[in-house]
Design a protein around this motif. Structure first.
Motif, mmCIF file in Angstrom:
data_model
loop_
_atom_site.group_PDB
_atom_site.id
_atom_site.type_symbol
_atom_site.label_atom_id
_atom_site.label_comp_id
_atom_site.label_asym_id
_atom_site.label_seq_id
_atom_site.Cartn_x
_atom_site.Cartn_y
_atom_site.Cartn_z
ATOM 1 N N TYR A 134 0.919 -1.129 -0.059
ATOM 2 C CA TYR A 134 -0.084 -0.004 -0.087
ATOM 3 C C TYR A 134 0.842 1.445 -0.111
ATOM 4 O O TYR A 134 0.655 2.117 -0.817
ATOM 5 C CB TYR A 134 -0.862 -0.079 1.149
ATOM 6 C CG TYR A 134 -1.734 1.263 1.295
ATOM 7 C CD1 TYR A 134 -2.566 1.692 0.260
ATOM 8 C CD2 TYR A 134 -1.660 1.828 2.384
ATOM 9 C CE1 TYR A 134 -3.251 2.917 0.452
ATOM 10 C CE2 TYR A 134 -2.556 3.008 2.802
ATOM 11 C CZ TYR A 134 -3.252 3.485 1.545
ATOM 12 O OH TYR A 134 -4.148 4.801 1.670
ATOM 13 N N HIS A 141 1.580 6.574 -7.115
ATOM 14 C CA HIS A 141 0.647 7.237 -7.394
ATOM 15 C C HIS A 141 0.819 8.774 -7.379
ATOM 16 O O HIS A 141 0.518 9.638 -8.083
ATOM 17 C CB HIS A 141 -0.639 6.848 -6.473
ATOM 18 C CG HIS A 141 -1.879 7.728 -6.895
ATOM 19 N ND1 HIS A 141 -2.224 9.030 -6.336
ATOM 20 C CD2 HIS A 141 -2.891 7.559 -7.692
ATOM 21 C CE1 HIS A 141 -3.379 9.365 -6.886
ATOM 22 N NE2 HIS A 141 -3.728 8.695 -7.576
ATOM 23 N N SER A 147 -2.112 4.072 -11.231
ATOM 24 C CA SER A 147 -3.607 4.863 -11.400
ATOM 25 C C SER A 147 -4.270 4.927 -10.150
ATOM 26 O O SER A 147 -3.821 4.324 -9.072
ATOM 27 C CB SER A 147 -4.416 3.646 -12.500
ATOM 28 O OG SER A 147 -4.505 2.682 -11.998
ATOM 29 N N ASP A 148 -5.433 5.706 -10.102
ATOM 30 C CA ASP A 148 -6.152 5.583 -9.009
ATOM 31 C C ASP A 148 -6.769 4.446 -8.475
ATOM 32 O O ASP A 148 -7.151 3.970 -7.330
ATOM 33 C CB ASP A 148 -7.466 6.491 -9.546
ATOM 34 C CG ASP A 148 -6.928 8.125 -9.383
ATOM 35 O OD1 ASP A 148 -5.637 8.392 -9.057
ATOM 36 O OD2 ASP A 148 -7.308 9.106 -10.162
ATOM 37 N N SER A 149 -7.232 3.564 -9.463
ATOM 38 C CA SER A 149 -7.682 2.455 -9.437
ATOM 39 C C SER A 149 -6.815 1.435 -8.586
ATOM 40 O O SER A 149 -7.157 0.754 -7.548
ATOM 41 C CB SER A 149 -8.011 1.746 -10.688
ATOM 42 O OG SER A 149 -8.861 0.448 -10.535
ATOM 43 N N GLU A 150 -5.457 1.477 -9.130
ATOM 44 C CA GLU A 150 -4.540 0.604 -8.224
ATOM 45 C C GLU A 150 -4.329 1.337 -6.827
ATOM 46 O O GLU A 150 -4.181 0.331 -5.888
ATOM 47 C CB GLU A 150 -3.387 0.799 -9.151
ATOM 48 C CG GLU A 150 -3.212 -0.085 -10.435
ATOM 49 C CD GLU A 150 -1.853 0.299 -11.042
ATOM 50 O OE1 GLU A 150 -1.498 -0.686 -11.689
ATOM 51 O OE2 GLU A 150 -1.243 1.489 -10.937
ATOM 52 N N LYS A 151 -4.434 2.584 -6.623
ATOM 53 C CA LYS A 151 -4.386 3.105 -5.440
ATOM 54 C C LYS A 151 -5.516 2.646 -4.311
ATOM 55 O O LYS A 151 -5.331 2.101 -3.364
ATOM 56 C CB LYS A 151 -4.281 4.469 -5.330
ATOM 57 C CG LYS A 151 -4.109 5.051 -3.989
ATOM 58 C CD LYS A 151 -4.493 6.515 -3.941
ATOM 59 C CE LYS A 151 -4.319 7.114 -2.573
ATOM 60 N NZ LYS A 151 -4.281 8.691 -2.733
ATOM 61 N N GLU A 152 -6.615 2.689 -4.871
ATOM 62 C CA GLU A 152 -7.957 2.148 -4.231
ATOM 63 C C GLU A 152 -7.962 0.578 -4.104
ATOM 64 O O GLU A 152 -8.387 0.413 -2.629
ATOM 65 C CB GLU A 152 -9.029 2.565 -5.099
ATOM 66 C CG GLU A 152 -9.457 4.209 -5.239
ATOM 67 C CD GLU A 152 -10.460 4.474 -6.183
ATOM 68 O OE1 GLU A 152 -11.138 3.566 -6.726
ATOM 69 O OE2 GLU A 152 -10.806 5.557 -6.167
ATOM 70 N N THR A 153 -7.552 0.032 -4.755
ATOM 71 C CA THR A 153 -7.341 -1.376 -4.597
ATOM 72 C C THR A 153 -6.404 -1.644 -3.250
ATOM 73 O O THR A 153 -6.736 -2.481 -2.361
ATOM 74 C CB THR A 153 -7.005 -2.218 -5.748
ATOM 75 O OG1 THR A 153 -8.247 -1.743 -6.851
ATOM 76 C CG2 THR A 153 -6.829 -3.704 -5.578
ATOM 77 N N GLU A 155 -5.402 0.243 -0.932
ATOM 78 C CA GLU A 155 -6.123 0.895 0.330
ATOM 79 C C GLU A 155 -7.171 -0.120 0.734
ATOM 80 O O GLU A 155 -6.995 -0.606 2.177
ATOM 81 C CB GLU A 155 -6.571 2.157 0.071
ATOM 82 C CG GLU A 155 -6.890 3.027 1.229
ATOM 83 C CD GLU A 155 -7.733 4.304 0.961
ATOM 84 O OE1 GLU A 155 -8.171 4.953 2.079
ATOM 85 O OE2 GLU A 155 -7.752 4.701 -0.050
#
Length: 425
Positions: A134, A141, A147-153, A155
């Motif tokens: 994380y 990021h 990407s934002d998607s990778e960061k959200e996953t 987290e």
């Protein structure tokens, strides 16, 4: 003519005899009527004495300190190394209860705790890995390399791992608490003496099953008492308890010890009444008073019957008379009305009709009623606060004479007191 004279003489003798008899009867009646009754009494000198007021009470001998042993767990007694009357020391084994079920629970919970700790280590390792991932994604990021998607996953994975880790920690704490509870129950299967003392009662036997006091009163196994500190627990009437104070001296007699006396001190006065025969004519209200014995005997045992004389007050060098000398009269008898004297109607005065405490003293062969004010009393004498100066001969008997026969001015004859015979052993 001779016959007529003879009849006249006979009549004369008859009437003369009747007249003489009548005169004799009148003289006897007048003599008897004028004879005054003499009351026989005994007397005693009014002297200064020391008077100690006491309150009598009955009760039982009890240890000042005692512990009733009740188990906190249910089970079978597998060890009972003491018996009634044994002397025990603080920390000595008193009883052991079968604890197989608690041992089984202990082993089961220990295994569960080890499993919970292992699971915690796995969750901890997972959390560390996901936390690293994380943190790395966040750095990428920030540099626009992720990407934002990778960061959200990343987290979401971190939060899930963190929750799993927290649950594992809670599971370990819960397992430790359960194990501690079972260990406490297992510890309670062994009971040790809480104090030095003597087993004064033992209510169970080896092999008997006892009930714990978790939700019920529990089985009273035994009582450990400190017989070096003994007290008398007595019940005092509600009218007398107000006279007693903490620290009052008491003389206690135990029925089993016959004439031996034990000195004690009042240590506690109950505030709650003990009522017997509630709602009946025999209703009695008592209060519990505890008296610590200062010179106890090793042979004293709990439950022995005793009587106590509690000394509530002492006065020295005061005038005193025998208790029976004081009587109560509602009013002083009125002077008899002489023949030819005008009768005057006397109206009742409320003050004069009040009962008065009086004694009778002897003066010139007559009884004189003297109003007195009394104080405290002991078994034989009562304090006189006013009314007497000392040295007077006060009537001390008989009870009938003092309470009924004597009046102010009654003629008396003093008898010698009968000496009580003393039997020599």
């Amino acid at each position: 003519m001779a016959n007529g004279k003879s009849k006249s003489k006979k009549k004369l003798f008859i009437f003369g005899g009747l007249g003489l008899l009548l005169v004799i009867l009148v003289v006897v009646v007048l003599t008897a009527g004028s004879k005054e009754d003499i009351v026989l009494v005994t007397t005693e000198k009014v002297e200064k004495r020391t008077i100690t007021q006491t309150v009598a009470a009955t009760g039982t001998i009890e240890p000042e300190f005692k512990v009733v042993i009740t188990p906190e767990v249910t089970g079978e007694i597998i060890e009972l190394p003491v018996k009634e009357g044994d002397q025990v020391r603080k920390g000595q084994l008193l009883i052991r209860i079968k604890g197989d079920q608690y041992k089984a629970q202990k082993e089961q919970l220990e295994a569960g705790l080890q499993s919970a700790k292992a699971s915690l280590k796995i969750r901890e390792a997972e959390l560390q890995k996901i936390t690293s991932d994380y943190n790395r994604i966040k750095e990428l990021h920030a540099k626009n390399l992720a990407s934002d998607s990778e960061k959200e996953t990343a987290e979401a994975n971190y939060l899930t791992a963190k929750a799993s880790y927290d649950a594992a920690v809670a599971n370990v704490l819960q397992s430790e608490a359960r194990l501690k509870e079972v260990l406490e129950s297992l510890y309670k299967t062994t009971i040790y003496s809480p104090m030095d003392g003597i087993i004064t009662s033992l209510n169970v036997e080896l092999g008997e099953r006892v009930l714990g006091s978790g939700f019920t009163q529990g089985t009273e196994i035994m009582t450990v008492s400190d017989l070096k500190n003994i007290e008398a627990v007595v019940e005092v009437d509600e009218n007398d308890v107000i006279l007693i104070s903490k620290g009052d001296t008491a003389i206690v007699k135990v029925d089993a010890f016959k004439d031996k006396e034990f000195k004690g001190v009042v240590t506690q006065i109950g505030n709650s009444a003990k009522t017997k025969g509630l709602g009946t004519q025999e209703q009695v209200v008592n209060f519990e008073v505890r008296i610590k014995l200062l010179n106890p005997d090793d042979k004293l045992r709990p439950g022995m019957s005793c009587t106590a004389d509690i000394q509530t007050e002492t006065v020295s060098d005061v005038l005193a008379v025998p208790i029976q000398s004081v009587t109560i009269r509602s009013k002083t008898p009125e002077k008899p009305v002489e023949e030819g004297e005008e009768v005057v109607e006397r109206k009742s005065n409320g003050k004069n009709d009040k009962p008065k405490e009086i004694v009778f003293i002897i003066a010139d062969g007559k009884a004189k009623a003297v109003k007195v004010t009394t104080g405290i009393s002991d078994a034989d004498y009562i304090e006189i606060k006013s009314g007497l100066k000392g040295g007077e001969d006060v009537v001390s008997g008989s009870y009938r004479a003092i309470s009924r026969e004597l009046q102010d001015g009654s003629k008396v004859r003093v008898e010698e007191k009968r000496k009580t015979a003393v039997t020599k052993k």
